[in-house]
Design an enzyme around this catalytic site. Structure first.
Site: not given
Length: 502
Positions: A204, A264
Site C-alpha cells: 500500500a 501519488d
C-alpha cells in the site's frame, strides 16, 4: 585503532527501510570528521557499504567507541554485534543538482533522470532528498517526455525478465477505491484459462492495503527471481511482492517515502506502474481506473488525462495496454484491510453464498476483458469464459496451486478488537466517502497490522434503521481503535438521506 572505526552494538531501532547510524556526539569519529546530526555518511564493513543518515546521541546508551545501526542496516551490511565498521563522509551526489533544478521548475532530460534514479536505487538519496524530488514532480510538473524517460530510468536500474513467449499478461488498478481487490481473482481466472501471468505487486502507498499486503496474509510473497520463475513455469502465474525482486528497485524506495507524504502524482504513478510491468516482462497490461467523487480519480476528465498518459508511455516502451474505466462511487466488497480483503477474495474464489457480489462481478468483467485483450477469447466471449472458469472451481484450484507453489495457503487472521459503528438516525445510504473510509482503516492499524481495518455492512441506497451497524472497526491495539473512533467523531464517512440515492 583506525580513527574512523567504531564497534557495532544493537539498539533495536526500526526506521523501516531507511538506513540510519547512531553515534555519540563526543566520539572520536564525530569530532575528527566534523559530523553533525543528519550528515550523510558511508559505513563500510569488509566489501559491503551503505550510505546512512547520522543521528547523534548525547547519552551513555552507546560507549565512545560504539555505533549502532537501524534495523534495516544490519542485514544490508551483513553486520553482527561487535563488528567494526569504518565511517566516512558519503561521496558527493552530483545528481542532487538536477533534483534541485526540478524543485525550481526546470524540466529534466533523460541523462538527469537516469542519474537521479540510479542514485536513489543505490541508496545515495536520503528520505528528505527523495521527498523533495517526489514533491517537485507532483502537481503536473512532469511533461510526457519526462515521464517516458523516468519510466525508462526506473526499468534500467534493475533486472528485466524475458519469458521467451507472448502474451505475458498483467493487470493493475490505479487505486483509490477501498476493497477493490480484484487482482488475485483475475490472476486465478486468467491462469486457469492458460494465460501466463507473473503478477508482481506493491504494498500500500496511500491505501489501507495493497495486493501484496493482502496476498501476504494467504501465502509467501517475498520470492526472489529464481523462485518466482520456478512458480511461473510450474503453474503459469504467481503473486509476488515487487520489493523482494530487483525489478524497478527504485520504485519501492520511492513508494516508501510516498506513503507518509500521502501523494501519488500522475507521472510518478504511470512510471511506477509501467516500469514494473515492463521489468516483469509483460506484453499486455490491463489497467483499471475507478472514477468517483471520492476515489483517487474523481472525474472523467481526470481519467481521460491519466489514460492518455498511460497509453503514450506504454506505446513508447512497446507494451500493449488497455484501460478500463470502472465505477468508483463506493468501496468494493466488505473488508477494508489486508486480512479482511483476503477473506472477501477467498469467498469469491470458493463460490461462497456470502461472497460480495460487487467484487465478484467486477473481477469477472476485468478477467473477461483481459482474456479478450490477450487473444484467448473472441471479442464478446471473454466474460462468459471467465464466468465458467470461476463457477466451475477451475480458478479456485489454480489459486490454491499457485499459493502452494509459493509456500502454502494460509487462513487469514482476525483482529483481537472489534467495535461496531451504528447509525444515529434512520434513512437511506446517500453517500460513502472512500477517502475517509481508507483513512479510518489506516488509523485502525491497516496495513501494518494485517487484521486491522473495517468491515462494511451497507452500500449506496440501502435502507438503514437507527442503531443499525454501518460498519465494524477491526484493530489489534486499543490505542489504534481509539484513534479511529476519534477521527469518526469529526469526519463522517457514511451520509444518510431521507430518500433512496439516485
Amino acid at each position: 585503532m583506525n580513527s574512523a572505526v567504531l564497534r557495532l552494538r544493537p539498539l533495536g531501532i526500526d526506521t523501516h527501510r531507511e538506513f540510519v547510524i547512531y553515534m555519540r556526539r563526543d566520539c572520536h569519529v564525530c569530532r575528527a570528521e566534523g559530523f553533525q546530526a543528519q550528515t550523510r555518511v558511508q559505513v563500510t564493513l569488509g566489501k559491503r557499504r551503505i550510505i546512512a543518515t547520522l543521528n547523534v546521541i548525547d547519552s551513555d546508551i552507546l560507549a565512545l567507541d560504539e555505533a549502532s545501526l537501524s534495523a534495516s542496516g544490519w542485514p544490508a551490511l551483513g553486520a553482527a554485534p561487535g563488528d567494526e565498521v569504518d565511517v566516512s563522509h558519503a561521496p558527493t551526489v552530483d545528481s542532487l543538482s538536477s533534483m534541485r533544478a526540478k524543485v525550481y521548475g526546470h524540466r529534466l532530460d533523460a541523462p538527469a533522470l537516469k542519474a537521479i534514479i540510479g542514485d536513489v536505487a543505490a541508496g545515495r538519496y536520503s528520505d528528505i532528498h527523495i521527498a523533495a524530488f517526489l514533491s517537485a514532480c507532483a502537481g503536473g510538473r512532469m511533461d510526457l517526455q519526462e515521464t517516458i524517460d523516468l519510466t525508462r530510468a526506473m526499468v534500467d536500474v534493475g533486472d528485466r525478465i524475458d519469458w521467451g513467449r507472448s502474451p505475458i499478461a498483467d493487470k493493475h488498478c490505479v487505486g483509490g477505491l477501498p476493497g477493490n481487490r480484484t487482482t488475485p481473482i483475475v490472476v486465478a481466472i486468467a491462469v486457469a484459462a492458460g494465460l501466463t501471468m507473473p503478477k508482481t505487486s506493491s504494498r500500500a502507498i496511500t491505501s489501507p492495503a495493497g495486493t501484496a499486503d493482502v496476498m501476504e496474509t494467504l501465502t509467501r510473497v517475498d520470492l526472489d527471481l529464481p523462485q518466482m520463475r520456478k512458480v511461473v513455469e510450474r503453474e503459469g502465474g504467481c503473486f509476488v511482492w515487487g520489493g523482494s525482486l530487483s525489478l524497478s528497485p527504485a520504485d519501492d524506495i520511492l513508494i516508501r517515502v510516498e506513503r507518509p507524504l500521502d501523494i501519488d502524482s500522475d507521472a510518478q504513478l504511470v512510471a511506477s506502474v509501467l516500469s514494473k510491468k515492463i521489468a516483469a516482462g509483460a506484453t499486455h497490461a490491463l489497467i483499471d481506473i475507478p472514477v468517483g467523487p471520492t476515489a483517487k480519480v474523481r472525474s472523467d476528465e481526470d481519467a481521460a488525462r491519466l489514460q492518455t498518459l498511460l497509453e503514450q508511455v506504454a506505446s513508447a516502451h512497446g507494451i500493449l495496454l488497455r484501460v478500463v474505466r470502472t465505477h468508483g462511487t463506493q468501496p468494493v466488497g466488505r473488508g477494508i484491510g489486508p486480512a479482511l480483503e483476503a477473506h472477501d477474495v477467498l469467498a469469491v474464489l470458493r463460490g461462497a453464498a456470502s461472497a460480495p457480489v460487487d467484487l465478484r462481478m467486477r473481477s469477472l468483467a476485468l478477467a473477461g476483458e483481459l482474456l479478450e485483450f490477450c487473444g484467448h477469447s473472441l471479442p464478446g466471449t471473454g466474460h462468459s469464459e471467465a464466468w465458467r472458469l470461476l463457477d466451475s472451481g477451475a480458478a479456485w484450484d489454480k489459486f490454491q496451486a499457485i499459493c502452494e507453489a509459493q509456500g502454502g495457503l494460509r487462513t487469514p487472521g482476525v483482529a483481537a478488537l472489534r467495535s461496531p459503528i451504528v447509525a444515529e438516525r434512520s434513512g437511506y445510504v446517500a453517500g460513502i466517502d472512500s477517502r475517509r473510509l481508507a483513512r479510518v482503516a489506516k488509523l485502525a492499524g491497516a496495513p501494518d497490522a494485517a487484521t486491522a481495518g473495517l468491515e462494511l455492512h451497507v452500500g449506496l441506497g440501502d435502507p438503514v434503521e437507527r442503531g443499525q451497524p454501518l460498519f465494524t472497526l477491526h484493530a489489534q491495539a486499543p490505542g489504534e481503535l481509539t484513534y479511529a473512533k476519534e477521527y469518526l467523531g469529526t469526519h463522517p464517512i457514511i451520509t444518510l438521506g431521507d430518500e433512496v440515492a439516485r
